[in-house]
Design a protein around this motif. Structure first.
Motif, short mmCIF file in Angstrom:
data_model
loop_
_atom_site.label_atom_id
_atom_site.label_comp_id
_atom_site.label_asym_id
_atom_site.label_seq_id
_atom_site.Cartn_x
_atom_site.Cartn_y
_atom_site.Cartn_z
N ALA A 297 2.17 111.68 -20.82
CA ALA A 297 1.02 111.31 -20.00
C ALA A 297 -0.25 111.74 -20.72
CB ALA A 297 1.09 111.95 -18.62
N ALA A 298 -1.26 110.87 -20.67
CA ALA A 298 -2.59 111.22 -21.19
C ALA A 298 -3.42 111.74 -20.02
CB ALA A 298 -3.25 110.00 -21.81
N LEU A 299 -4.05 112.90 -20.23
CA LEU A 299 -4.87 113.53 -19.20
C LEU A 299 -6.33 113.48 -19.64
CD1 LEU A 299 -2.76 116.78 -18.53
CD2 LEU A 299 -2.37 114.48 -17.66
N ILE A 300 -7.16 112.74 -18.91
CA ILE A 300 -8.57 112.66 -19.25
C ILE A 300 -9.41 112.80 -17.99
CG2 ILE A 300 -8.08 111.15 -21.22
CD1 ILE A 300 -9.33 108.84 -19.59
N SER A 301 -10.70 112.96 -18.16
CA SER A 301 -11.62 113.03 -17.03
C SER A 301 -13.03 112.76 -17.51
CB SER A 301 -11.55 114.41 -16.36
OG SER A 301 -11.96 115.42 -17.26
N ASP A 302 -13.95 112.59 -16.56
CA ASP A 302 -15.38 112.51 -16.84
C ASP A 302 -15.70 111.45 -17.89
OD1 ASP A 302 -16.72 114.99 -15.35
OD2 ASP A 302 -14.73 115.56 -16.08
N VAL A 303 -15.40 110.20 -17.54
CA VAL A 303 -15.66 109.08 -18.44
C VAL A 303 -17.16 108.76 -18.47
CG1 VAL A 303 -14.98 106.73 -19.05
CG2 VAL A 303 -13.35 108.22 -17.89
N HIS A 304 -17.80 108.74 -17.31
CA HIS A 304 -19.25 108.60 -17.17
C HIS A 304 -19.78 107.28 -17.75
CE1 HIS A 304 -20.29 112.51 -15.43
NE2 HIS A 304 -19.25 112.97 -16.11
N VAL A 305 -19.09 106.18 -17.45
CA VAL A 305 -19.61 104.87 -17.81
C VAL A 305 -20.91 104.62 -17.03
CG1 VAL A 305 -19.18 102.39 -17.68
CG2 VAL A 305 -17.34 103.94 -18.38
N GLY A 306 -21.88 104.08 -17.70
CA GLY A 306 -23.20 103.87 -17.10
C GLY A 306 -24.24 104.80 -17.68
N SER A 307 -23.79 105.89 -18.29
CA SER A 307 -24.70 106.81 -18.98
C SER A 307 -25.03 106.25 -20.36
CB SER A 307 -24.05 108.18 -19.12
OG SER A 307 -24.75 109.00 -20.03
#
Length: 550
Positions: A297-307
């Motif tokens: 599993a890939a664990l990611i967070s805080d992509v913040h598209v729009g910044s």
């Protein structure tokens, strides 16, 4: 034009509104005329289909006439390649996705402090957060084989659709009583609890044991610590002497958390001299569950598209890598909140936005999500930048936002939620309370540079946001959704934009960094983010490799 990479095929399909299974992308990229194969596969797909499958592509290739290398394919280039998809200013090109110079090496132990030696790192390169990270992943020319067939994760403790709180005083009393009942139940096996009201009637010099919520902590004129505990019958003062070994534990206390104390009453029975402090904690004998097959599993967070600082190039590299043979076992993507940058989250945020409308931000995020292989299971929870209420627990996105992100059919659940992935119990929590833990506790026990240590404190307290009335907003519900009734096998958070991981009593704690470069606001508050990383968790061993895509 050289043979197409999976990344360019994925981006071209996303530009046409399609997601795709990984093998479907491979078949198109390896076709003699990828552009013609792509068009034929789209024609073969039934009306209304959002995911292009390997069957669609195989049927299209079987029915297609032999390609004429000099012909111009519909929607393609003269050599039949896939045309470069139209992108906005924030999106990186497919050529950018190949810029990483060196393939990731074999896994090895982390080289920097702050991580558990049983957790594997990518190389000896270290990050500012004190965790080892893999070197950038090379994706240009990588091949894709095989197919994923993940089972849908089971979700528990999700407030979505269950929220009943109106904010009345009685509801707050109810949720804190529920917190006390459940956490005190975890402590009753270690102490012989007597209610505060009963202790008040005991004779001086008696031994006493009490379980309560921390109502107040203050130092005396002599430097000792006075801890006031509250149960359902009243409050009682407990004195921790400064020269006792347990005095260091007072530094870890947060208001409203549940603890147990053992001690002796003073001669006048008006105060307890504390000999021992107990937290609900994770048993040292805890043994986590693992998957019964080799799957990741890939664990990611805080992509913040729009910044303006969203790292599109790194995202393209990550998505491209997911289509390679090296990522064949990565069947799950767990996203711990902040899909988009949001609007009005912090002062002058509008000056740092690339997309100013919140719904347009989610539309853009959905396009990036389409680059992820269509045969992966995606689970996402909201964060404090997302378009949901700020008070925790946070329900999952509403139907309008779910519709925007429906192409990949992600499993959207609340914050926090417990997700069963192949038998591995993953507690997903965005992590706003980490700010509070880091602010209140000594730096050696919780810091932004080592966010996993702050997560250890939450595991010790068996509550993801124990303190009320500070940075973390709490919504009263029928029960306290923030209590950890069961010990998780993996604790996954984000929010602080720092990468860190380690094991606490055999529970793997992972804060997965972010996909946003440093903003002006972050500079003003001295946040130096760890961006473009993807922790990859082996579910059958709970070993982990961190891959870097910047």
């Amino acid at each position: 034009m050289p043979l197409e990479t999976p990344s360019r095929v994925v981006q071209a399909l996303a530009g046409r509104g399609y997601n795709a299974e990984r093998e479907a992308v491979t078949l198109i990229a390896d076709a003699e005329a990828p552009g013609a194969a792509l068009e034929a596969a789209i024609e073969t797909a039934p009306d209304g289909a959002l995911v292009l499958t390997r069957e669609h592509v195989r049927t299209a290739l079987a029915d297609a006439p032999a390609a004429d290398p000099d012909a111009v394919a519909t929607g393609g280039e003269p050599d039949g390649s896939v045309p470069e998809p139209a992108t906005d200013a924030s999106a990186g090109s497919a050529d950018d996705a190949s810029a990483a110079p060196t393939p990731a090496g074999p896994k090895g132990p982390p080289s920097a402090g702050g991580t558990d030696p049983s957790v594997s790192g990518g190389t000896a390169a270290s990050t500012p957060g004190g965790s080892a990270a893999a070197v950038p992943v090379e994706t240009e020319g990588s091949s894709s084989v095989g197919d994923r067939d993940p089972a849908a994760p089971d979700v528990a403790n999700d407030v979505t659709g269950q929220s009943t709180g109106t904010g009345e005083y009685g509801e707050f009393v109810r949720v804190f009583r529920d917190r006390y009942d459940r956490l005190s139940g975890q402590l009753r096996g270690r102490v012989n609890h007597r209610p505060a009201e009963a202790i008040q009637g005991m004779p001086g010099g008696s031994e006493a044991e009490l379980i309560g919520l921390v109502n107040d902590v203050r130092s005396t004129a002599s430097g000792h610590w006075l801890v006031e505990l509250e149960d359902t019958t009243g409050t009682f003062p407990c004195l921790v002497m400064k020269d006792r070994d347990i005095a260091d534990l007072v530094d870890e206390l947060l208001l409203d958390e549940c603890i147990a104390v053992q001690g002796t009453l003073a001669d006048d029975a008006g105060i307890m001299f504390v000999d021992a402090i107990h937290f609900p904690d994770v048993p040292r004998t805890y043994r986590p569950s693992t998957a019964d097959r080799e799957v990741e599993a890939a664990l990611i967070s805080d992509v913040h598209v729009g910044s303006r600082e969203f790292m599109a190039d790194a995202w393209h590299r990550f998505a491209d890598w997911l289509h390679t043979e090296e990522a064949e076992r990565v069947e799950y993507l767990l996203i711990a909140g902040d899909m988009v940058e949001g609007v009005g989250v912090y002062p002058n945020q509008d000056e740092e936005l690339d997309v100013v409308d919140i719904y347009d931000q989610y539309e853009r995020f959905a396009e990036y999500l389409k680059e992820v292989p269509g045969d992966m299971e995606i689970v996402m929870i909201p964060g404090n930048h997302d378009a949901v209420r700020l008070a925790e627990p946070q329900p999952g996105f509403d139907e309008e936002l779910r519709d925007i992100m429906s192409a990949h059919d992600p499993q959207i659940t609340g914050n926090p939620s417990t997700v069963d992935v192949e038998g591995v119990n993953v507690l997903m929590y965005h992590g706003v309370s980490l700010d509070e833990v880091i602010a209140e506790l000594p730096a050696e026990k919780a810091s932004y540079d080592e966010p996993h240590k702050a997560m250890y404190q939450l595991l010790k307290k068996r509550h993801v946001a124990p303190q009320y009335g500070g940075h973390t907003r709490i919504a009263p519900e029928e029960k306290d959704y923030l209590v950890m009734d069961e010990v998780p096998d993996v604790f996954h958070t984000g929010h602080v934009h720092k990468l860190g991981w380690g094991k606490y009593h055999n529970v793997l704690a992972v804060n997965s960094g972010c996909w946003q470069a440093q903003t002006e606001f972050q500079k003003s508050v001295n946040i130096d983010p760890d961006a473009g990383f993807a922790p990859i968790l082996e579910l059958d061993t709970l070993d982990m490799t961190v891959r870097k895509f910047t």
